[in-house]
Design a protein around this motif. Structure first.
Motif, short mmCIF file in Angstrom:
data_model
loop_
_atom_site.label_atom_id
_atom_site.label_comp_id
_atom_site.label_asym_id
_atom_site.label_seq_id
_atom_site.Cartn_x
_atom_site.Cartn_y
_atom_site.Cartn_z
N CYS A 136 22.37 29.76 39.11
CA CYS A 136 23.68 29.18 38.82
C CYS A 136 23.82 28.70 37.40
O CYS A 136 24.91 28.35 36.98
CB CYS A 136 23.98 28.00 39.76
SG CYS A 136 23.52 26.40 39.11
N ASP B 207 39.66 39.83 47.83
CA ASP B 207 39.29 39.32 46.51
C ASP B 207 40.30 39.84 45.50
O ASP B 207 40.92 40.89 45.70
CB ASP B 207 37.90 39.86 46.12
CG ASP B 207 36.79 39.27 46.96
OD1 ASP B 207 36.76 38.04 47.11
OD2 ASP B 207 35.95 40.04 47.45
N LEU C 101 38.48 37.71 40.34
CA LEU C 101 38.31 36.38 40.94
C LEU C 101 37.92 36.60 42.39
O LEU C 101 38.70 37.10 43.19
CB LEU C 101 39.63 35.60 40.84
CG LEU C 101 39.56 34.08 40.72
CD1 LEU C 101 38.61 33.61 39.63
CD2 LEU C 101 40.96 33.52 40.45
N ARG C 102 36.69 36.20 42.72
CA ARG C 102 36.13 36.54 44.02
C ARG C 102 35.99 35.32 44.92
O ARG C 102 35.89 34.18 44.46
CB ARG C 102 34.78 37.24 43.84
CG ARG C 102 34.88 38.55 43.03
CD ARG C 102 33.54 39.22 42.89
NE ARG C 102 32.47 38.28 42.52
CZ ARG C 102 32.24 37.83 41.28
NH1 ARG C 102 32.97 38.24 40.26
NH2 ARG C 102 31.27 36.99 41.05
N GLU D 5 33.54 34.13 46.55
CA GLU D 5 32.39 33.24 46.35
C GLU D 5 32.57 32.33 45.13
O GLU D 5 31.95 31.27 45.05
CB GLU D 5 31.08 34.03 46.28
CG GLU D 5 30.98 35.02 45.17
CD GLU D 5 31.47 36.42 45.56
OE1 GLU D 5 32.25 36.54 46.54
OE2 GLU D 5 31.07 37.38 44.89
N GLN D 6 33.44 32.73 44.19
CA GLN D 6 33.72 31.82 43.08
C GLN D 6 34.50 30.59 43.56
O GLN D 6 34.32 29.49 43.03
CB GLN D 6 34.52 32.55 41.99
CG GLN D 6 33.69 33.59 41.24
CD GLN D 6 34.51 34.26 40.15
OE1 GLN D 6 35.27 35.17 40.42
NE2 GLN D 6 34.35 33.80 38.93
N ARG E 225 30.54 25.77 38.03
CA ARG E 225 30.03 26.52 39.18
C ARG E 225 30.76 27.85 39.35
O ARG E 225 30.14 28.86 39.67
CB ARG E 225 30.23 25.71 40.46
CG ARG E 225 29.25 24.60 40.66
CD ARG E 225 27.94 25.15 41.20
NE ARG E 225 27.04 24.06 41.56
CZ ARG E 225 25.78 24.25 41.95
NH1 ARG E 225 25.27 25.46 42.03
NH2 ARG E 225 25.02 23.23 42.24
N ALA E 226 32.08 27.84 39.21
CA ALA E 226 32.86 29.05 39.52
C ALA E 226 32.92 29.99 38.33
O ALA E 226 33.28 31.15 38.48
CB ALA E 226 34.27 28.66 39.95
N GLN E 227 32.62 29.47 37.15
CA GLN E 227 32.72 30.29 35.93
C GLN E 227 34.13 30.81 35.72
O GLN E 227 34.33 31.88 35.12
CB GLN E 227 31.71 31.45 35.96
CG GLN E 227 30.27 30.99 36.02
CD GLN E 227 29.81 30.36 34.70
OE1 GLN E 227 29.94 30.96 33.64
NE2 GLN E 227 29.30 29.13 34.76
N ASP E 228 35.11 30.07 36.20
CA ASP E 228 36.51 30.45 36.02
C ASP E 228 37.34 29.28 36.56
O ASP E 228 36.80 28.33 37.11
CB ASP E 228 36.85 31.75 36.76
CG ASP E 228 37.99 32.51 36.10
OD1 ASP E 228 38.92 31.87 35.57
OD2 ASP E 228 37.93 33.75 36.12
N THR F 201 39.33 28.16 39.39
CA THR F 201 39.61 28.50 40.78
C THR F 201 40.54 27.49 41.45
O THR F 201 41.39 27.88 42.26
CB THR F 201 38.30 28.57 41.59
OG1 THR F 201 37.48 27.45 41.23
CG2 THR F 201 37.53 29.86 41.26
#
Lengths: 280, 280
Positions: free
Chosen positions: A279, B31, B35-36, B38-39, B74-77, B79
């Motif tokens: 992560c 998805d 943007l998925r 799990e994100q 955590r999400a790298q975007d 969300t």
């Protein structure tokens, strides 16, 4: 922001849940008639207080019992009991040693006490857990007795680690305690090495673990023969196309065959992989 | 075990995510290419520290900035930025007043300060947030300037509530701040009243909210006309069969039309519903 250990563990539960296909288990595409995806989401949220306790240095027994209590209250069923029995000492190890290693995990297991064992028995009061019959010399310590077994436990003076390891012959989660988390750490390495998207690596790791050894929960519910046939079929499908694995996953759900122990080990492996850098 | 407010909020994010169909949004079955699912799981885990801070009585600005920081890491975007802007004051209200009411929420908004507003601007440094252009007299306070806008903010002496409410004409999340969370609480009532399984009630509530008002994120990205047409179609489908709604959900994802503001309000409504007894 650091990826703290309790949230690594919580995310491990959620990523394990969502990955698909995971033949026989609830996943992003499948529910069991009596156990639904959103109950696992709720279980992962409810377990958080116990994971936080482990990360803050609480004894493993208290942290585990707190996690199971919260899981059962939110999920209204047993969704992640086995996964939490693996995650709790691993979270403790990460918090104490600063990283998750097999050595640090073994140190945590060896430091468990009779009080930890008493909390373990109390955890069985919160939810129904399907387990195999205990060894012959453990009938007074059958976990299905819940807190009623605590006087016998205290008179025999067994630690949590001793109690769990006694179940290892018939219980795949206990076997991880007895083998210094061998399969957990092997699976963590596999999860970190792949180049496919993470959900696909999780699904593949699940299938390889299932192929590798009969699932203990399947054996407890359906017998050793069924568990062995499931693992043989998993071995055949390790390199199969997605549609074939999906079809088998549907068949297993239909038959009520749920390799939950394998899923527990995947969740623990995901925690190890996350805390070692997935992560960050 | 009590269902504490921070975990109610975290579960609200997860239940909103998983419910399907939610036309145009990431859900259990869909998805977006960039943007998925799990994100969003990771974002809900990462936001937890900020939600915990709000539940522990931290100022709304600090709690929100912490939640967004953890989410983005955590999400790298981005969300759940909008959902967290609704959840943070609602969690504060629950923690302060002991229950979530519109009155308690308004008290929280009215108590926000210039320091809270400064933290809000810092939150935009952590992730890309799609917003409409600011009102003409707010160009020096355009949130896209991030922390660079803080000197102008301090010289004008605006509170977080004043800054957010100024965006209400073009921003559906801000409008909830400006209307004492009207749609959030209405949707919470709808979620609590239904008899269908919770995921189906969430999906229906999403569609009704979308039918009710054009989605502000869709309007910001694709124009007002597109947003209005999406809402008209949602109104036609409120009583349609599942397959028809599913097909439309696929079409919207294909077209990259993502009614994210409506999803934010559903998440906030789920929190209100959970904290008023859905989980207990």
């Amino acid at each position: 922001v650091t990826c703290d250990v309790a949230s690594d563990a919580q995310l491990a539960l959620l990523l394990e849940l969502a990955a698909t296909p995971k033949p026989g288990n609830v996943d992003r595409e499948r529910d069991h008639p009596d156990l639904r995806f959103e109950q696992f989401l709720a279980g992962a949220v409810g377990a958080r207080a116990g994971l936080d306790a482990a990360a803050a240095g609480a004894p493993v027994g208290i942290a585990f019992e707190t996690a199971v209590d919260g899981m059962a209250a939110r999920a209204q069923d047993n969704t992640q009991f086995g996964a939490l029995l693996l995650l709790t000492p691993l979270v403790s190890a990460a918090a104490i040693a600063g990283e998750v290693t097999r050595t640090a995990a073994v140190d945590v297991l060896e430091a468990t006490t009779v009080d930890d064992a008493a909390q373990f028995y109390r955890a069985f009061e919160h939810t129904d857990v399907r387990v195999a019959d205990p060894p012959a010399d453990f009938t007074d310590l059958d976990v299905r007795r819940g807190a009623d077994a605590i006087p016998a436990l205290r008179s025999r003076g067994l630690t949590l680690s001793e109690v769990v390891v006694a179940s290892a012959p018939a219980d795949g989660v206990a076997r991880e305690w007895a083998t210094d988390f061998e399969r957990t750490f092997d699976a963590a390495d596999a999860l970190r090495k792949g180049t496919a998207p993470l959900p696909a690596r999780i699904s593949e790791t699940f299938l390889r673990l299932l192929a590798d050894a009969p699932d203990a929960l399947v054996a407890a519910r359906h017998g050793r023969d069924v568990a062995e046939r499931v693992s043989e079929r998993a071995a055949e499908l390790v390199d199969a196309d997605r549609a074939t694995v999906d079809a088998w996953a549907d068949d297993l759900v239909e038959a009520g065959i749920n390799p939950g122990t394998t899923a527990d080990i995947v969740a623990a492996a995901l925690f190890v992989a996350l805390s070692r850098g997935l992560c960050r």
